[in-house]
Design a protein around this motif. Structure first.
Motif, PDB file in Angstrom:
ATOM      1  N   VAL A 120       0.784  -1.604   0.238  1.00 26.53           N
ATOM      2  CA  VAL A 120      -0.090  -0.024   0.162  1.00 26.53           C
ATOM      3  C   VAL A 120       0.500   1.287   0.350  1.00 26.53           C
ATOM      4  O   VAL A 120       1.743   1.570   0.770  1.00 26.53           O
ATOM      5  CB  VAL A 120      -0.781   0.125   0.991  1.00 26.53           C
ATOM      6  N   VAL A 121       0.999   2.343  -1.032  1.00 24.60           N
ATOM      7  CA  VAL A 121       1.263   3.249  -0.921  1.00 24.60           C
ATOM      8  C   VAL A 121       0.619   4.966  -0.587  1.00 24.60           C
ATOM      9  O   VAL A 121      -0.441   4.348  -1.142  1.00 24.60           O
ATOM     10  CB  VAL A 121       1.837   3.837  -2.166  1.00 24.60           C
ATOM     11  N   LEU A 122       0.756   5.085   0.358  1.00 23.48           N
ATOM     12  CA  LEU A 122      -0.535   6.327   0.521  1.00 23.48           C
ATOM     13  C   LEU A 122       0.632   7.839   0.041  1.00 23.48           C
ATOM     14  O   LEU A 122       1.751   7.709  -0.332  1.00 23.48           O
ATOM     15  CB  LEU A 122      -0.282   7.112   2.177  1.00 23.48           C
ATOM     16  N   VAL A 123      -0.115   8.754  -0.403  1.00 22.87           N
ATOM     17  CA  VAL A 123       0.074   9.982  -1.037  1.00 22.87           C
ATOM     18  C   VAL A 123      -0.603  11.012  -0.347  1.00 22.87           C
ATOM     19  O   VAL A 123      -1.999  10.902  -0.565  1.00 22.87           O
ATOM     20  CB  VAL A 123       0.555   9.658  -2.476  1.00 22.87           C
ATOM     21  N   ARG A 124       0.109  11.686  -0.807  1.00 27.56           N
ATOM     22  CA  ARG A 124      -0.595  13.050   0.374  1.00 27.56           C
ATOM     23  C   ARG A 124      -0.076  15.002  -0.459  1.00 27.56           C
ATOM     24  O   ARG A 124       1.189  14.545  -1.361  1.00 27.56           O
ATOM     25  CB  ARG A 124      -0.349  13.565   2.089  1.00 27.56           C
ATOM     26  N   HIS A 125      -0.678  15.115  -0.622  1.00 27.68           N
ATOM     27  CA  HIS A 125      -0.709  16.397  -1.710  1.00 27.68           C
ATOM     28  C   HIS A 125      -0.020  17.391  -1.284  1.00 27.68           C
ATOM     29  O   HIS A 125      -1.163  18.280  -0.326  1.00 27.68           O
ATOM     30  CB  HIS A 125      -1.998  17.477  -2.769  1.00 27.68           C
ATOM     31  N   ASP A 126       0.589  17.852  -1.378  1.00 27.02           N
ATOM     32  CA  ASP A 126       1.486  19.327  -0.482  1.00 27.02           C
ATOM     33  C   ASP A 126       1.768  20.346  -1.206  1.00 27.02           C
ATOM     34  O   ASP A 126       2.795  20.713  -1.310  1.00 27.02           O
ATOM     35  CB  ASP A 126       2.803  18.745   1.205  1.00 27.02           C
ATOM     36  N   SER A 127       0.622  20.752  -1.200  1.00 29.78           N
ATOM     37  CA  SER A 127       0.372  22.508  -1.904  1.00 29.78           C
ATOM     38  C   SER A 127       1.520  23.086  -1.575  1.00 29.78           C
ATOM     39  O   SER A 127       1.451  23.494  -0.500  1.00 29.78           O
ATOM     40  CB  SER A 127      -0.930  22.609  -2.419  1.00 29.78           C
ATOM     41  N   LYS A 128       2.452  23.982  -2.567  1.00 29.86           N
ATOM     42  CA  LYS A 128       2.914  25.193  -1.968  1.00 29.86           C
ATOM     43  C   LYS A 128       1.818  26.607  -2.324  1.00 29.86           C
ATOM     44  O   LYS A 128       2.602  27.514  -2.465  1.00 29.86           O
ATOM     45  CB  LYS A 128       3.700  24.956  -3.438  1.00 29.86           C
ATOM     46  N   LEU A 140      -4.843  13.828   5.931  1.00 38.30           N
ATOM     47  CA  LEU A 140      -5.456  11.936   5.388  1.00 38.30           C
ATOM     48  C   LEU A 140      -7.018  11.827   5.916  1.00 38.30           C
ATOM     49  O   LEU A 140      -7.390  11.974   6.447  1.00 38.30           O
ATOM     50  CB  LEU A 140      -4.686  10.687   5.218  1.00 38.30           C
ATOM     51  N   LYS A 141      -8.026  11.469   5.074  1.00 38.79           N
ATOM     52  CA  LYS A 141      -9.133  11.255   5.362  1.00 38.79           C
ATOM     53  C   LYS A 141      -8.669   9.734   6.520  1.00 38.79           C
ATOM     54  O   LYS A 141      -8.252   9.113   6.523  1.00 38.79           O
ATOM     55  CB  LYS A 141      -9.945  10.219   4.328  1.00 38.79           C
ATOM     56  N   SER A 142     -10.008  10.493   7.397  1.00 33.62           N
ATOM     57  CA  SER A 142      -9.445   9.118   8.338  1.00 33.62           C
ATOM     58  C   SER A 142     -10.468   7.883   7.911  1.00 33.62           C
ATOM     59  O   SER A 142     -11.201   7.583   6.881  1.00 33.62           O
ATOM     60  CB  SER A 142     -11.256   9.366   9.026  1.00 33.62           C
ATOM     61  N   GLY A 143      -9.214   6.596   8.168  1.00 34.10           N
ATOM     62  CA  GLY A 143      -9.768   5.314   7.073  1.00 34.10           C
ATOM     63  C   GLY A 143      -8.268   5.197   6.476  1.00 34.10           C
ATOM     64  O   GLY A 143      -8.403   4.196   5.974  1.00 34.10           O
TER      65      GLY A 143
END
Length: 141
Positions: free
Chosen positions: A6-14, A29-32
Protein backbone atom coordinates in the motif's frame (compact mmCIF):
# COMPACT_ATOMS: atom_id res chain seq x y z
CA UNK A 1 -5.65 -7.70 4.06
CA UNK A 2 -4.58 -9.20 0.70
CA UNK A 3 -0.91 -8.63 1.45
CA UNK A 4 -0.50 -6.24 -1.47
CA UNK A 5 1.78 -3.26 -0.83
CA UNK A 6 0.00 0.00 0.00
CA UNK A 7 1.30 3.41 -1.01
CA UNK A 8 -0.26 6.51 0.55
CA UNK A 9 0.10 9.80 -1.29
CA UNK A 10 -0.54 13.25 0.12
CA UNK A 11 -0.63 16.47 -1.88
CA UNK A 12 1.34 19.16 -0.05
CA UNK A 13 0.44 22.20 -2.13
CA UNK A 14 2.83 25.13 -2.26
CA UNK A 15 0.10 27.47 -3.57
CA UNK A 16 -0.78 30.32 -1.24
CA UNK A 17 -4.23 29.74 0.27
CA UNK A 18 -4.60 26.21 -1.08
CA UNK A 19 -6.75 23.87 1.04
CA UNK A 20 -4.12 21.21 0.25
CA UNK A 21 -1.27 23.15 1.86
CA UNK A 22 0.32 21.63 4.96
CA UNK A 23 -1.56 22.77 8.06
CA UNK A 24 -4.88 23.07 6.21
CA UNK A 25 -7.67 20.54 6.79
CA UNK A 26 -7.65 19.57 3.10
CA UNK A 27 -4.09 18.33 3.53
CA UNK A 28 -5.10 15.75 6.14
CA UNK A 29 -5.55 12.16 5.03
CA UNK A 30 -9.14 10.99 5.32
CA UNK A 31 -9.96 8.86 8.34
CA UNK A 32 -9.35 5.22 7.52
CA UNK A 33 -6.82 6.04 4.81
CA UNK A 34 -4.04 6.81 7.24
CA UNK A 35 -3.46 3.19 8.23
CA UNK A 36 -0.63 0.76 7.63
CA UNK A 37 1.34 1.36 4.44
CA UNK A 38 4.57 0.39 2.75
CA UNK A 39 5.45 3.81 1.33
CA UNK A 40 4.31 7.36 2.01
CA UNK A 41 4.76 9.82 -0.87
CA UNK A 42 4.32 13.57 -0.61
CA UNK A 43 3.88 15.59 -3.78
CA UNK A 44 3.30 19.19 -4.81
CA UNK A 45 1.84 18.51 -8.27
CA UNK A 46 -0.92 16.25 -9.62
CA UNK A 47 1.09 13.08 -10.22
CA UNK A 48 2.26 10.71 -7.50
CA UNK A 49 5.20 9.97 -9.82
CA UNK A 50 6.54 13.48 -9.10
CA UNK A 51 6.77 13.06 -5.35
CA UNK A 52 9.17 12.19 -2.58
CA UNK A 53 10.34 9.52 -2.28
CA UNK A 54 10.44 8.57 -5.97
CA UNK A 55 7.47 6.25 -6.56
CA UNK A 56 8.75 4.85 -9.87
CA UNK A 57 12.14 3.97 -8.33
CA UNK A 58 10.47 2.31 -5.34
CA UNK A 59 8.09 0.27 -7.53
CA UNK A 60 11.02 -0.92 -9.65
CA UNK A 61 13.09 -1.74 -6.56
CA UNK A 62 10.19 -3.80 -5.21
CA UNK A 63 9.71 -5.46 -8.64
CA UNK A 64 6.13 -4.16 -8.84
CA UNK A 65 4.72 -3.75 -12.35
CA UNK A 66 1.03 -3.18 -11.59
CA UNK A 67 -0.67 -0.41 -9.64
CA UNK A 68 -4.23 0.17 -8.48
CA UNK A 69 -5.36 3.76 -8.11
CA UNK A 70 -8.04 5.23 -5.87
CA UNK A 71 -8.37 8.55 -4.08
CA UNK A 72 -9.21 12.19 -4.63
CA UNK A 73 -9.59 13.79 -7.17
CA UNK A 74 -10.71 11.51 -9.95
CA UNK A 75 -9.91 13.92 -12.77
CA UNK A 76 -6.78 15.52 -11.35
CA UNK A 77 -4.35 13.56 -9.18
CA UNK A 78 -5.83 10.11 -9.81
CA UNK A 79 -6.12 10.56 -13.58
CA UNK A 80 -2.68 12.16 -13.92
CA UNK A 81 -1.05 9.37 -11.91
CA UNK A 82 -2.87 6.75 -14.01
CA UNK A 83 -1.76 8.36 -17.27
CA UNK A 84 1.85 8.56 -16.11
CA UNK A 85 1.75 5.02 -14.77
CA UNK A 86 0.47 3.77 -18.11
CA UNK A 87 3.11 5.74 -19.98
CA UNK A 88 5.82 4.33 -17.71
CA UNK A 89 4.69 0.79 -18.56
CA UNK A 90 2.76 -0.17 -15.43
CA UNK A 91 -0.39 -2.27 -15.61
CA UNK A 92 -2.78 0.30 -14.14
CA UNK A 93 -6.15 -0.47 -12.58
CA UNK A 94 -8.25 2.62 -11.94
CA UNK A 95 -10.98 1.96 -9.37
CA UNK A 96 -13.53 4.55 -10.45
CA UNK A 97 -15.97 4.23 -7.53
CA UNK A 98 -13.03 4.47 -5.11
CA UNK A 99 -12.21 7.95 -6.40
CA UNK A 100 -14.06 11.20 -5.83
CA UNK A 101 -14.41 14.49 -7.63
CA UNK A 102 -16.56 17.58 -7.56
CA UNK A 103 -18.67 19.65 -9.94
CA UNK A 104 -16.60 21.98 -12.11
CA UNK A 105 -17.56 25.13 -13.98
CA UNK A 106 -16.45 25.28 -17.61
CA UNK A 107 -15.14 28.35 -19.42
CA UNK A 108 -18.69 29.32 -20.44
CA UNK A 109 -19.89 29.27 -16.83
CA UNK A 110 -21.79 26.00 -17.21
CA UNK A 111 -21.56 23.51 -14.35
CA UNK A 112 -20.35 20.03 -15.27
CA UNK A 113 -21.65 17.54 -12.69
CA UNK A 114 -19.09 15.42 -10.83
CA UNK A 115 -20.58 12.15 -12.12
CA UNK A 116 -20.12 13.34 -15.71
CA UNK A 117 -16.54 14.34 -14.98
CA UNK A 118 -15.86 10.90 -13.48
CA UNK A 119 -17.43 9.10 -16.45
CA UNK A 120 -15.35 11.18 -18.85
CA UNK A 121 -12.17 10.37 -16.93
CA UNK A 122 -13.07 6.67 -17.08
CA UNK A 123 -13.69 6.87 -20.82
CA UNK A 124 -10.38 8.69 -21.38
CA UNK A 125 -8.35 6.18 -19.35
CA UNK A 126 -9.95 2.82 -20.07
CA UNK A 127 -8.06 0.75 -22.60
CA UNK A 128 -5.45 3.44 -23.22
CA UNK A 129 -3.74 4.19 -19.90
CA UNK A 130 -5.56 1.87 -17.51
CA UNK A 131 -8.29 -0.67 -17.00
CA UNK A 132 -11.19 1.00 -15.24
CA UNK A 133 -12.96 -1.25 -12.74
CA UNK A 134 -15.32 -1.05 -9.79
CA UNK A 135 -14.38 -1.82 -6.20
CA UNK A 136 -16.57 -4.94 -6.31
CA UNK A 137 -14.78 -6.20 -9.42
CA UNK A 138 -11.35 -5.56 -7.91
CA UNK A 139 -12.29 -7.33 -4.68
CA UNK A 140 -13.96 -10.17 -6.56
CA UNK A 141 -17.31 -9.65 -4.85
Amino acid sequence: SSGQPVVLVRHDSKKQGSPLAPGQSGNDLKSGIDGPHDLFVTKTVNSAFYGTPDLDAWLKQEDINAITICGIMTNFCCETTARMGGNLGYDVTFVLDATATFDKTDMDGEVIPADQIARTTAANLNGEFATVRSTAAVLGS
